[in-house]
Design an enzyme around this catalytic site. Structure first.
Site, PDB file in Angstrom:
ATOM      1  NE  ARG A  64      43.425  41.898  40.447  1.00 41.96           N
ATOM      2  CZ  ARG A  64      42.238  42.081  41.013  1.00 41.96           C
ATOM      3  NH1 ARG A  64      41.781  43.302  41.257  1.00 41.96           N
ATOM      4  NH2 ARG A  64      41.476  41.044  41.308  1.00 41.96           N
ATOM      5  N   GLY A  65      41.420  41.537  36.749  1.00 42.62           N
ATOM      6  CA  GLY A  65      40.077  41.017  36.974  1.00 42.62           C
ATOM      7  C   GLY A  65      39.395  40.732  35.649  1.00 42.62           C
ATOM      8  NE  ARG A  98      47.169  38.434  34.023  1.00 40.37           N
ATOM      9  CZ  ARG A  98      46.734  38.292  35.282  1.00 40.37           C
ATOM     10  NH1 ARG A  98      45.909  39.181  35.799  1.00 40.37           N
ATOM     11  NH2 ARG A  98      47.128  37.267  36.011  1.00 40.37           N
ATOM     12  CG  ASP A 253      40.904  35.142  36.070  1.00 34.72           C
ATOM     13  OD1 ASP A 253      41.258  36.241  35.617  1.00 34.72           O
ATOM     14  OD2 ASP A 253      40.810  34.909  37.286  1.00 34.72           O
ATOM     15  CG  ASN A 263      39.155  32.559  40.820  1.00 34.48           C
ATOM     16  OD1 ASN A 263      38.941  33.557  40.118  1.00 34.48           O
ATOM     17  ND2 ASN A 263      39.161  32.618  42.137  1.00 34.48           N
ATOM     18  CE  LYS A 264      45.214  35.936  41.028  1.00 36.25           C
ATOM     19  NZ  LYS A 264      46.313  36.186  40.064  1.00 36.25           N
TER      20      LYS A 264
END
Length: 382
Positions: A64-65, A98, A253, A263-264
């Site tokens: 991830r990331g 994703r 992201d 972003n998250k």
């Protein structure tokens, strides 16, 4: 598809355990991932032998990331090519794994384009596969270099905004070496401040519902001997009110052309708090995260995650006989519906600066971002 797990040595630190690497054992090339769903309980590597295995690893957040997803996507295309699978199908599956993370699509397309270019020139499949792998390796090297430059630019900006050092930085989700070919994005800036003796405290949001802050950022901070404190996401407001936060540092992201930052989930509330309390809100991300094709925040597709991530509590654990890996403990009544966006979007007017490997943009405007991206393309071409 033939994935397998391999345990790594317990005494290795994150900088010594690459989050991703390409290997070529006698039975054929593989992509080896540090399974981030099992951290911090254990350091376990997941071996992917084909693109479907990598797609599953991406969707399950084993890898991830944003920057690392781009690298993984490029290697996934190369893996399909080297092993003789359908490269077009592999690229399409990887790119859609994703949807919010633009770096994933960038990495996939870069390796796919290199593969297609060789075939278009009359090259054979082996040469095309070599080109895809070379593109992935080059992207991996570039990301490591970009990480170091972002850390330098970010620390310089912090010192400019907060002269005197003693920085108390609040961060959200995970942005260190676990998401990068180098030492990360936002976390790399905090790490640079720590090494320079200018980090007083790293405040780590736990990052519900999957606890990337508690499981991963705290893991990296502890192993880097940083002064850090973990807090629940909804405790951040009390920190601001007490005057305990000097700056917020997050990753991204996807950054739209107008500077809107995906972003998250939980990042946008921090931006609102930061603005109210006159605290700098800084986004750190490579130029590849800026997507000129996405005009504004409303145009960003926000991934919706499964509801069970909210209605259950899942602890990192190794699969055991008779149980499903990742099965959680219910914390809500059976049948409860859950709203679980993976990301939220922060408008540019709440962002103090966007730090990239090419420098910082502040104030954040469409024109400033476009100029930065144009400068980056010139550097790449030259």
């Amino acid at each position: 598809m033939a994935d397998q797990y391999a345990h790594s040595d317990d005494n290795k630190r994150p900088t010594e355990i690459p989050a991703l690497r390409w290997e070529e054992p006698p039975e054929g090339p593989v992509l080896v991932l540090l399974d981030q769903t099992r951290l911090p309980a254990e350091e376990v590597e997941l071996v992917c032998t084909d693109a479907p295995a990598l797609v599953e690893a991406i969707r399950s957040l084993a890898v991830r990331g944003a920057p690392l997803l781009g690298i993984a996507g490029a290697y996934g295309v190369a893996l399909a090519a080297v092993r003789g699978f359908d490269v077009d199908d592999a690229a399409a599956a990887l790119e859609s794994a994703r949807p919010t993370a633009v770096n994933l699509a960038v990495g996939v397309r870069r390796a796919h384009s290199a593969h297609q270019a060789v075939l278009a020139r009359g090259g054979d499949p082996r040469q095309a596969a070599g080109a895809a792998l070379a593109a992935a390796r080059q992207l991996h090297r570039e990301d490591a270099a970009a990480s170091a430059r972002m850390a330098g630019h970010g620390l310089a900006l912090l010192d400019e905004l907060l002269p005197g050092g003693g920085h108390r930085i609040l961060t959200h989700c995970n942005t260190g070496s676990l998401v990068s070919g180098g030492e990360g994005t936002a976390f790399a800036v905090a790490l640079a401040a720590h090494r320079a003796g200018r980090l007083r405290r790293l405040w780590v949001d736990e990052t519900r519902p999957l606890l990337q802050g508690a499981r991963l950022t705290a893991y990296e901070a502890a192993r880097s001997d940083m002064a850090y404190t973990l807090l629940t996401d909804n405790a951040a407001g009390s920190l601001f009110a007490a005057g305990e936060v000097d700056a917020v540092l997050i990753g991204a992201d996807r950054i739209a052309a107008d500077g809107s930052v995906a972003n998250k989930v939980g990042s946008y509330p921090l931006a609102v708090l930061a603005r109210y309390h006159h605290v700098p809100f800084i986004v750190v991300a490579p130029v590849t995260t800026v997507d000129p094709e996405t005009p504004d925040g409303a145009s960003i597709e926000v991934e919706q995650r499964p509801g069970h991530e909210v209605t259950e509590i899942t602890a990192p654990q190794a699969p055991t006989a008779g149980t499903e890996a990742g099965g959680g403990i219910p914390v809500a009544p059976l049948g409860t519906q859950a709203y679980n966006p993976a990301f939220d979007v922060t408008p540019p007017e709440l962002v103090t600066a966007i730090v990239t490997e090419e420098g910082a943009v502040s104030p954040v405007t469409t024109e400033a971002l476009a100029a930065l991206c144009a400068r980056s393309r010139q550097v790449t071409i030259s």
